[in-house]
Scaffold this active site. Structure first.
Site, PDB file in Angstrom:
ATOM      1  N   CYS A  56      -0.481   4.157   2.072  1.00  0.00           N
ATOM      2  CA  CYS A  56      -0.275   4.027   3.523  1.00  0.00           C
ATOM      3  C   CYS A  56       1.193   4.262   3.890  1.00  0.00           C
ATOM      4  CB  CYS A  56      -0.634   2.621   4.023  1.00  0.00           C
ATOM      5  SG  CYS A  56      -2.030   1.836   3.245  1.00  0.00           S
ATOM      6  N   ASP A  57       2.091   3.659   3.156  1.00  0.00           N
ATOM      7  CA  ASP A  57       3.491   3.595   3.604  1.00  0.00           C
ATOM      8  C   ASP A  57       4.453   4.488   2.819  1.00  0.00           C
ATOM      9  OD1 ASP A  57       2.713   1.739   5.479  1.00  0.00           O
ATOM     10  OD2 ASP A  57       3.030   0.036   4.157  1.00  0.00           O
ATOM     11  N   CYS A 108       0.837  -1.206   0.000  1.00  0.00           N
ATOM     12  CA  CYS A 108       0.000   0.000   0.000  1.00  0.00           C
ATOM     13  C   CYS A 108       0.867   1.249   0.000  1.00  0.00           C
ATOM     14  CB  CYS A 108      -0.939  -0.007   1.208  1.00  0.00           C
ATOM     15  SG  CYS A 108      -1.999   1.457   1.263  1.00  0.00           S
TER      16      CYS A 108
END
Ligand code: NDP
Length: 369
Positions: free
Chosen positions: A151-152, A148
């Site tokens: 997200c990261d 992701c």
């Protein structure tokens, strides 16, 4: 055969942001929801708490100005759901019967009978299954390997670094393009010499000077150490079979997601990939009384905040559905909140105006929802 029977007005399957938000809302509405989550199991790929449990820092969930670790955020969700009286059941559901209401869910030890069902079983990122990909400490998952980018990607560990994105679809193009905001260089490794992504996403990626395409290339292994995290990848040219190493500090696997809907196949309307279809602007499925929220019905946004939002919608939809169910009167007749009356044999509905209509509806379709 399971022996113990549990009956509830609202049953939720799944304990990610969607399921737990549905639990918070329905518990606050005094509906005593039962939330079923599967025990953690690597082989079955079940992760109680959902995909945030395998994420590190979450910087884009509103309300946490300094960011929060994914697992810590899910602890907060769970505590909030518990605070209002959500009951939790850890059980692997092996079979469901949605052919009539109340719905039946069969676990190894229990049968759950549900007046309404909220499906929030999420989706799982697809993985390559190569060495180095597993969650740390077995591999570098969460320590340089992610599925992701949203997200990261913005994490300090990836800033100005060399990153590899695997895949040739829209997700891979989107993630690669997004990562160029932070990374020094992004390599897209694709197993063919043509992308599957839409033309507009391809063009955007082709025009981006930070992106370099590695065609006909498969990832064989992710290299690194637990101290340093990812240090490189071993690549194989699928046409010549030659292998080589490429130095990099992060790997993003973007080969698609699969919704966790195996359990419901053949019983509820899904798209060709397996995402549950919901009617627009609600979480209603084609089965009255069954609602779907979160990634199990969302192939587009797939964010914790959108999952939580649809979890709230599902709880409200279930509550309204229950409110509109007929209530039994001492005479045996039933009456709805709108004043419609059903005789005991349910053959007709007597409308508040006195009009009598047949109670034999055609099979419901999504358009009716
Ligand atoms: P897709 O199934 O479209 O693409 C998956 C990609 O991963 C393909 O290029 C495929 O290769 C590759 N792949 C699959 N398995 C492997 C494997 N084992 N090893 C190596 N490569 C592999 O999935 P996406 O997640 O990209 O997209 C899913 C849907 O969501 C699509 O409909 C897409 O349009 C949509 N979407 C839309 C977005 C947007 O509009 N902003 C953003 C993201 C997704 P191959 O091509 O060889 O099969």
């Amino acid at each position: 055969m399971p022996t113990e029977e549990i009956r509830r007005q609202v049953v939720i399957i799944g304990s990610g942001p969607a399921g737990l938000t549905a639990a918070i809302y329905s518990a606050r509405a005094n509906l005593r929801p039962l939330l079923i989550d599967a025990p953690a199991d690597t082989e079955k790929q079940t992760t109680p708490g959902g995909q945030l449990m395998i994420t590190t820092e979450v910087e884009n969930y509103p309300g946490f100005a300094e960011g929060i670790q994914g697992p810590d955020l899910m602890v907060q969700f769970r505590k909030q759901a518990e605070r209002f009286g959500t009951e939790f059941l850890e059980e692997w559901i092996t079979k469901v019967d949605l052919s009539e209401r109340p719905f039946k869910l069969y676990g190894d030890n229990k049968v759950v009978i549900a007046e309404t069902l909220i499906i929030a079983s999420g989706a799982s990122a697809k993985w390559l299954g190569i060495p180095g990909e597993a969650k740390t400490p077995e591999g570098f998952g969460g320590n340089g390997v992610s599925a992701c980018a949203t997200c990261d990607g913005p994490l300090p560990a990836f800033r100005n670094k060399r990153l590899v994105v695997v895949g040739g679809g829209d997700t891979a193009m989107e993630e690669a393009t997004f990562l160029t905001r932070y990374a020094g260089r992004v390599f897209v490794a694709h197993r063919r010499d043509k992308l599957r992504a839409s033309k507009i996403m391809q063009d955007k990626a082709f025009l981006n000077e930070k992106i370099e395409f590695l065609w006909d290339t498969a990832l064989e292994e992710i290299l690194g150490t637990q101290e340093q995290g990812v240090t490189g990848v071993r690549l194989r040219d699928v046409k010549t079979n030659e292998t080589r190493n490429l130095d990099c500090e992060g790997v993003f696997i973007a080969i698609g997601h699969k919704p966790n809907t195996e359990l419901f196949k053949g019983q509820i309307e899904m798209d060709e990939v397996g995402y549950i279809k919901t009617s627009h602007r609600s979480t209603a499925t084609n089965i009255p009384g069954v609602f779907a929220c979160g990634d199990v019905q969302d192939s587009v946004y797939r964010q914790a905040i959108t999952a939580a939002g649809t979890g709230c919608m599902a709880a409200i939809d279930a509550e309204r559905y229950l409110d509109h169910l007929p209530i039994a009167m001492p005479s045996g007749d039933e009456i709805t909140i709108e004043g419609e009356q059903l005789p005991a044999d349910h053959s007709v509905i007597i409308m508040p105006s006195g009009e009598v209509v047949s109670n034999e509806p055609p099979s419901p379709t999504l358009d009716d929802c």
